[in-house]
Motif scaffolding. Structure first.
Motif, PDB file in Angstrom:
ATOM      1  N   GLY A   1       4.103   9.102  22.995  1.00 16.90           N
ATOM      2  CA  GLY A   1       4.372   9.330  24.352  1.00 16.90           C
ATOM      3  C   GLY A   1       5.072   8.004  24.904  1.00 16.90           C
ATOM      4  O   GLY A   1       5.401   8.180  26.236  1.00 16.90           O
ATOM      5  N   LEU A   2       5.455   7.066  24.242  1.00 13.92           N
ATOM      6  CA  LEU A   2       6.239   5.837  24.857  1.00 13.92           C
ATOM      7  C   LEU A   2       7.582   6.289  25.338  1.00 13.92           C
ATOM      8  O   LEU A   2       8.122   5.557  26.220  1.00 13.92           O
ATOM      9  N   ILE A   3       8.341   7.123  24.317  1.00 18.31           N
ATOM     10  CA  ILE A   3       9.913   7.393  24.770  1.00 18.31           C
ATOM     11  C   ILE A   3       9.645   9.157  24.551  1.00 18.31           C
ATOM     12  O   ILE A   3       9.132   9.571  23.791  1.00 18.31           O
ATOM     13  N   ASP A   4      10.897   9.338  24.994  1.00 16.53           N
ATOM     14  CA  ASP A   4      11.343  10.904  24.779  1.00 16.53           C
ATOM     15  C   ASP A   4      12.569  10.697  23.946  1.00 16.53           C
ATOM     16  O   ASP A   4      13.450   9.687  24.161  1.00 16.53           O
ATOM     17  N   ILE A   5      12.644  11.790  23.166  1.00 16.49           N
ATOM     18  CA  ILE A   5      14.212  11.915  22.493  1.00 16.49           C
ATOM     19  C   ILE A   5      14.882  13.086  22.877  1.00 16.49           C
ATOM     20  O   ILE A   5      13.910  14.188  22.836  1.00 16.49           O
ATOM     21  N   THR A   6      15.980  12.864  23.171  1.00 16.59           N
ATOM     22  CA  THR A   6      16.791  14.227  23.582  1.00 16.59           C
ATOM     23  C   THR A   6      18.157  14.340  22.770  1.00 16.59           C
ATOM     24  O   THR A   6      18.659  13.548  22.087  1.00 16.59           O
ATOM     25  N   GLN A   7      18.299  15.905  22.951  1.00 18.84           N
ATOM     26  CA  GLN A   7      19.840  16.020  22.423  1.00 18.84           C
ATOM     27  C   GLN A   7      20.395  17.047  23.456  1.00 18.84           C
ATOM     28  O   GLN A   7      19.549  18.149  23.916  1.00 18.84           O
ATOM     29  N   GLY A   8      21.334  16.440  24.081  1.00 15.88           N
ATOM     30  CA  GLY A   8      21.580  17.314  25.374  1.00 15.88           C
ATOM     31  C   GLY A   8      20.786  17.183  26.349  1.00 15.88           C
ATOM     32  O   GLY A   8      20.118  15.862  26.487  1.00 15.88           O
ATOM     33  N   SER A   9      20.390  18.086  27.169  1.00 14.92           N
ATOM     34  CA  SER A   9      19.184  18.153  27.844  1.00 14.92           C
ATOM     35  C   SER A   9      18.002  18.444  27.456  1.00 14.92           C
ATOM     36  O   SER A   9      16.805  18.705  28.246  1.00 14.92           O
ATOM     37  N   ALA A  10      17.623  18.727  26.138  1.00 19.06           N
ATOM     38  CA  ALA A  10      16.632  19.202  25.518  1.00 19.06           C
ATOM     39  C   ALA A  10      15.868  18.289  25.083  1.00 19.06           C
ATOM     40  O   ALA A  10      16.223  17.299  24.294  1.00 19.06           O
ATOM     41  N   ARG A  11      14.398  18.185  25.265  1.00 15.40           N
ATOM     42  CA  ARG A  11      13.720  17.228  24.357  1.00 15.40           C
ATOM     43  C   ARG A  11      13.567  17.629  23.001  1.00 15.40           C
ATOM     44  O   ARG A  11      13.463  18.802  22.743  1.00 15.40           O
ATOM     45  N   VAL A  12      13.595  16.741  22.290  1.00 17.32           N
ATOM     46  CA  VAL A  12      13.351  16.913  20.706  1.00 17.32           C
ATOM     47  C   VAL A  12      11.773  16.647  20.366  1.00 17.32           C
ATOM     48  O   VAL A  12      11.148  15.544  20.729  1.00 17.32           O
ATOM     49  N   ASP A  13      11.419  17.418  19.413  1.00 17.53           N
ATOM     50  CA  ASP A  13      10.006  17.274  18.777  1.00 17.53           C
ATOM     51  C   ASP A  13      10.045  16.221  17.608  1.00 17.53           C
ATOM     52  O   ASP A  13      11.038  16.494  16.870  1.00 17.53           O
ATOM     53  N   PRO A  14       9.464  15.182  18.082  1.00 16.16           N
ATOM     54  CA  PRO A  14       9.457  14.082  16.980  1.00 16.16           C
ATOM     55  C   PRO A  14       8.893  14.474  15.523  1.00 16.16           C
ATOM     56  O   PRO A  14       9.356  13.765  14.521  1.00 16.16           O
ATOM     57  N   ASP A  15       8.248  15.554  15.409  1.00 11.02           N
ATOM     58  CA  ASP A  15       7.833  15.865  14.137  1.00 11.02           C
ATOM     59  C   ASP A  15       9.023  17.119  13.455  1.00 11.02           C
ATOM     60  O   ASP A  15       8.808  17.396  12.137  1.00 11.02           O
ATOM     61  N   ALA A  16      10.050  17.318  14.238  1.00 11.06           N
ATOM     62  CA  ALA A  16      10.779  18.213  13.685  1.00 11.06           C
ATOM     63  C   ALA A  16      12.171  17.660  12.885  1.00 11.06           C
ATOM     64  O   ALA A  16      12.290  16.365  13.234  1.00 11.06           O
ATOM     65  N   ALA A  17      12.350  18.275  11.997  1.00 10.36           N
ATOM     66  CA  ALA A  17      13.882  17.713  11.357  1.00 10.36           C
ATOM     67  C   ALA A  17      15.053  17.714  12.356  1.00 10.36           C
ATOM     68  O   ALA A  17      15.373  18.525  12.834  1.00 10.36           O
ATOM     69  N   VAL A  18      15.459  16.320  12.709  1.00  9.19           N
ATOM     70  CA  VAL A  18      16.400  16.224  13.921  1.00  9.19           C
ATOM     71  C   VAL A  18      17.873  15.664  12.994  1.00  9.19           C
ATOM     72  O   VAL A  18      17.582  14.805  12.506  1.00  9.19           O
ATOM     73  N   THR A  19      18.674  16.519  13.335  1.00  7.92           N
ATOM     74  CA  THR A  19      20.246  15.959  12.790  1.00  7.92           C
ATOM     75  C   THR A  19      20.953  15.879  14.093  1.00  7.92           C
ATOM     76  O   THR A  19      20.817  16.512  15.060  1.00  7.92           O
ATOM     77  N   GLY A  20      22.036  15.132  13.935  1.00  4.27           N
ATOM     78  CA  GLY A  20      23.018  15.053  15.070  1.00  4.27           C
ATOM     79  C   GLY A  20      22.702  14.080  15.852  1.00  4.27           C
ATOM     80  O   GLY A  20      21.778  13.132  15.857  1.00  4.27           O
TER      81      GLY A  20
END
Length: 86
Positions: free
Chosen positions: A55-74
């Motif tokens: 919860g220290l940071i948020d990760i985003t792609q565009g305007s959407a928050r990304v689940d840190p446990d999901a496979a994130v590409t791009g």
């Protein structure tokens, strides 16, 4: 990894609360050599995922928050999360 974590949090603390940074800013803060900073991109993303899980940071792609446990590409952006220090 500790130095990447400290750098990421420091860069975010220097920005406006709603501002975001690119992971490459963290990598480039460690080395100006393109080969070296590019090699740091995956470790920076791993540090970001850990910080997001806590919860220290948020990760985003565009305007959407990304689940840190999901496979994130791009491309992603990093911003202060609900538990960001200070």
């Amino acid at each position: 990894m500790d130095s990447l974590r400290r750098c990421l949090l420091e860069l975010l603390s220097q920005r406006a609360p709603a501002a975001s940074i690119c992971p490459s800013e963290v990598a480039r803060a460690h080395s100006s050599d393109e080969g070296q900073w590019r090699a740091l991109m995956q470790p920076v993303r791993e540090v970001a995922m850990d910080l997001a899980r806590r919860g220290l940071i948020d990760i985003t792609q565009g305007s959407a928050r990304v689940d840190p446990d999901a496979a994130v590409t791009g491309p992603i952006r990093l911003r202060r999360g609900p538990r960001f220090p200070g």
